[in-house]
Design an enzyme around this catalytic site. Structure first.
Site: not given
Length: 270
Positions: A54, A56, A117, A205
């Site tokens: 999932r 954000d 990522y 992040r």
């Protein structure tokens, strides 16, 4: 009812989505996918939509993976045209790039072996190029690539990343990062690549935010790794903006190992 499991490879621009997960009254990636399938096969058909990870609100994807279970009869009818039909009913900021029948042992979430990522940062004094403003963070201080990679090296391996995570009750913050490095692309943009078996919420992040303060000289290269001794989220860690982050790949084992991998993943780390 006989069903067939389908792997969907999905891309989306996260700018106008409130994340992946369906939420009442909010526009989400899962929501528009479910709506698209409802228009093609009927809203009453359960899909069991399951995603690899999932994302954000504001986070993008070029390599997201999910699976659905379609009635075998409907798959027979739509197999040759489903990709084209989905393109016609989905909004332009969400695309299904491929639809592949897979064994029912495939689980987009639990069979995955890694998520990868990338985070894009422009330290140009004029900021990101206008055409890349939706996926590139502007950083007003010059970044040193060697310092960024020195900070990244200290975060590799299996650790408790509590200092970098939004903790969830009864969930572990132990993760194993097997790739974390920075490069500077020909356009001058600094790109972090981070790969792990799984991530906590906001973990990538937060890692990027910590490393950026090293890259611009405000923190020592050892500082991010020193935070690994903490067992609670650190208030000193900046969470980098969502729009610079893109899920670029999800890895899976050979199809004979789908079930075993899923079983192993479900076991909580001690």
């Amino acid at each position: 009812m006989d069903t067939i499991r389908l792997r969907l490879d999905v891309s989306y621009d996260g700018a106008d989505f409130s994340g992946w997960a369906a939420q009442p009254g909010r526009r989400t990636v899962a929501g528009v996918l479910i709506e698209g399938f409802a228009r093609l096969i009927g809203a009453e058909t359960p899909l069991g939509l399951t995603v690899a990870g999932r994302t954000d609100a504001g986070v993008h994807a070029t390599g997201q993976v999910c699976h659905v279970d379609l009635p075998a009869e409907r798959w027979t009818e739509l197999a040759g045209s489903l990709l084209r039909r989905l393109a016609a009913v989905l909004p332009p900021d969400a695309r299904v790039r491929s639809v592949t029948p897979v064994p029912d042992t495939f689980d987009a979430r639990f069979s995955a072996t890694f998520r990868r990522y990338e985070y894009r940062v422009s330290d140009a004094p004029w900021g990101p190029e206008p055409l890349r403003r939706h996926d590139t963070l502007g950083w007003m201080r010059p970044l040193d690539l060697d310092r960024l990679n020195a900070a990244a090296a200290g975060l590799l391996g299996e650790h408790d990343f509590a200092a970098f995570c939004k903790r969830k009750e009864h969930a572990t913050t132990i993760r194993a990062i097997n790739r974390l490095d920075w490069r500077r692309d020909p356009d001058g943009v600094c790109v972090a690549t981070v790969q792990a078996d799984a991530f906590c919420q906001a973990m990538v992040r937060s890692l990027v935010g910590a490393m950026l303060t090293v890259g611009d000289g405000r923190r020592a290269p050892e500082w991010p790794a020193e935070l690994l001794t903490l067992r609670e989220r650190s208030s000193e860690v900046m969470v980098a903006a969502a729009h610079g982050l893109t899920l670029v790949a999800v890895g899976y084992p050979d199809e004979t190992e789908y079930a075993a991998r899923a079983e192993a993943t479900r076991r909580l780390r001690a």
